[in-house]
Scaffold this motif. Structure first.
Motif, short mmCIF file in Angstrom:
data_model
loop_
_atom_site.label_atom_id
_atom_site.label_comp_id
_atom_site.label_asym_id
_atom_site.label_seq_id
_atom_site.Cartn_x
_atom_site.Cartn_y
_atom_site.Cartn_z
N SER A 8 0.84 -1.19 0.00
CA SER A 8 0.00 0.00 0.00
C SER A 8 0.87 1.24 0.00
CB SER A 8 -0.90 0.02 1.24
OG SER A 8 -1.67 1.19 1.28
N GLY A 9 0.35 2.31 -0.55
CA GLY A 9 1.08 3.57 -0.56
C GLY A 9 1.00 4.34 0.76
N ARG A 10 0.18 3.84 1.67
CA ARG A 10 0.07 4.52 2.96
C ARG A 10 0.06 3.50 4.09
NH1 ARG A 10 -6.23 6.06 2.19
NH2 ARG A 10 -7.06 4.03 2.76
N ARG A 11 0.37 3.98 5.27
CA ARG A 11 0.31 3.12 6.46
C ARG A 11 -1.10 3.21 7.01
NH1 ARG A 11 3.20 2.35 10.57
NH2 ARG A 11 4.21 0.46 9.87
N GLY A 12 -1.85 2.17 6.82
CA GLY A 12 -3.23 2.15 7.28
C GLY A 12 -3.61 0.75 7.72
N ASN A 13 -4.72 0.26 7.19
CA ASN A 13 -5.25 -1.04 7.60
C ASN A 13 -4.28 -2.18 7.34
OD1 ASN A 13 -7.87 -0.08 8.45
ND2 ASN A 13 -8.27 0.30 6.29
N GLY A 14 -3.70 -2.20 6.16
CA GLY A 14 -2.76 -3.27 5.83
C GLY A 14 -1.55 -3.27 6.75
N ALA A 15 -1.03 -2.08 7.06
CA ALA A 15 0.13 -1.98 7.95
C ALA A 15 -0.22 -2.51 9.34
CB ALA A 15 0.62 -0.54 8.03
N ARG A 16 -1.40 -2.15 9.82
CA ARG A 16 -1.82 -2.61 11.15
C ARG A 16 -1.96 -4.13 11.17
NH1 ARG A 16 -4.48 -0.72 15.92
NH2 ARG A 16 -4.48 -2.55 17.24
N LEU A 17 -2.61 -4.69 10.17
CA LEU A 17 -2.80 -6.14 10.15
C LEU A 17 -1.48 -6.87 9.96
CD1 LEU A 17 -6.10 -6.37 8.09
CD2 LEU A 17 -5.82 -6.56 10.58
N LEU A 18 -0.60 -6.34 9.12
CA LEU A 18 0.71 -6.96 8.93
C LEU A 18 1.50 -6.97 10.24
CD1 LEU A 18 2.93 -8.22 7.21
CD2 LEU A 18 3.57 -5.90 6.48
N ALA A 19 1.48 -5.85 10.96
CA ALA A 19 2.19 -5.78 12.25
C ALA A 19 1.65 -6.82 13.21
CB ALA A 19 2.07 -4.37 12.83
N GLU A 20 0.34 -6.99 13.25
CA GLU A 20 -0.27 -7.98 14.14
C GLU A 20 0.09 -9.40 13.73
OE1 GLU A 20 -1.78 -7.34 16.94
OE2 GLU A 20 -2.07 -5.19 16.72
N ILE A 21 0.06 -9.68 12.44
CA ILE A 21 0.41 -11.02 11.95
C ILE A 21 1.84 -11.37 12.32
CG2 ILE A 21 0.84 -12.38 9.86
CD1 ILE A 21 -1.60 -10.82 8.62
N LEU A 22 2.75 -10.45 12.07
CA LEU A 22 4.16 -10.72 12.36
C LEU A 22 4.41 -10.80 13.86
CD1 LEU A 22 5.96 -8.61 9.61
CD2 LEU A 22 5.48 -11.07 9.63
N ALA A 23 3.71 -9.99 14.66
CA ALA A 23 3.84 -10.09 16.11
C ALA A 23 3.35 -11.45 16.60
CB ALA A 23 3.07 -8.96 16.79
N GLY A 24 2.23 -11.90 16.05
CA GLY A 24 1.71 -13.21 16.41
C GLY A 24 2.67 -14.32 16.01
N ALA A 25 3.31 -14.18 14.86
CA ALA A 25 4.29 -15.18 14.42
C ALA A 25 5.47 -15.24 15.38
CB ALA A 25 4.75 -14.87 13.00
N ARG A 26 5.96 -14.06 15.78
CA ARG A 26 7.08 -14.03 16.72
C ARG A 26 6.68 -14.64 18.06
NH1 ARG A 26 7.57 -9.04 14.27
NH2 ARG A 26 6.61 -8.00 16.05
N GLU A 27 5.49 -14.31 18.53
CA GLU A 27 5.01 -14.87 19.81
C GLU A 27 4.89 -16.39 19.73
OE1 GLU A 27 1.34 -12.82 20.57
OE2 GLU A 27 2.37 -10.93 20.99
N ALA A 28 4.60 -16.91 18.55
CA ALA A 28 4.47 -18.36 18.36
C ALA A 28 5.83 -19.02 18.13
CB ALA A 28 3.53 -18.65 17.19
N GLY A 29 6.91 -18.25 18.20
CA GLY A 29 8.24 -18.81 18.08
C GLY A 29 8.82 -18.82 16.68
#
Length: 175
Positions: A8-29
């Motif tokens: 996306s050309g802006r930090r919005g919904n996609g950025a928020r969801l991507l951050a959450e997905i990657l945080a969840g991945a890190r939390e899962a090891g």
């Protein structure tokens, strides 16, 4: 490394969801994650020069996308996030995918590892997650054609750039 690419050309919904997905991945090891935001880069899509198929070892364009393509090739898994604009992924995201042409050699053999997992996340304002099956299916077919094991998640009903922040259901699903 798990690579997250925001198309996306802006930090919005996609950025928020991507951050959450990657945080969840890190939390899962999952270990190391990296995010690349295409909207912050200066690059062109494939120009059809053919050098990648005529002896070069990949795309010969040198621009801000060059290290992203290297990360894409090296990542053990991908999270690819793009907004759905007018029935297809953003132009930025499409230009990134077009440069994947260099991931095949002159004999069309893959230059990147096959069998890696990929999550395609499409964000859209339309509340019907099934409204654009051709978009999802076309992109999944493209990803599979590059040896990935893709699956898709359509995050629908995101009107406005911060709508995801007010959707705990989507945040939880992203995690």
């Amino acid at each position: 490394m798990i690579l997250g690419v925001l198309g996306s050309g802006r930090r919005g919904n996609g950025a928020r969801l991507l951050a959450e997905i990657l945080a969840g991945a890190r939390e899962a090891g999952a270990g190391d994650t990296r995010t690349r935001e295409l909207g912050e880069l200066s690059f062109r899509g494939c120009v059809g020069c053919g050098a990648c198929r005529a002896g070069a070892d990949g795309c010969v364009q040198r621009d801000d996308l060059t290290p992203v393509l290297a990360d894409t090739a090296a990542a053990r898994a991908l999270v690819l996030v793009a907004p759905n604009y007018y029935g297809y992924a953003s132009g930025l995201f499409k230009s990134y995918l077009d440069r994947w042409y260099g991931f095949r050699d002159a004999d069309r053999r893959l230059r990147v590892p096959a069998g890696r997992n990929a999550l395609l996340v499409l964000t859209q304002g339309n509340p019907d997650a099934g409204a654009y099956p051709w978009t999802r299916d076309s992109l999944l077919k493209t990803l599979a054609g590059y040896g990935l094991r893709p699956r898709a998640w359509v995050a629908a009903g995101l009107e406005g750039p911060d709508a995801a922040a007010h959707r705990p259901d989507l945040i939880a699903e992203a995690r």
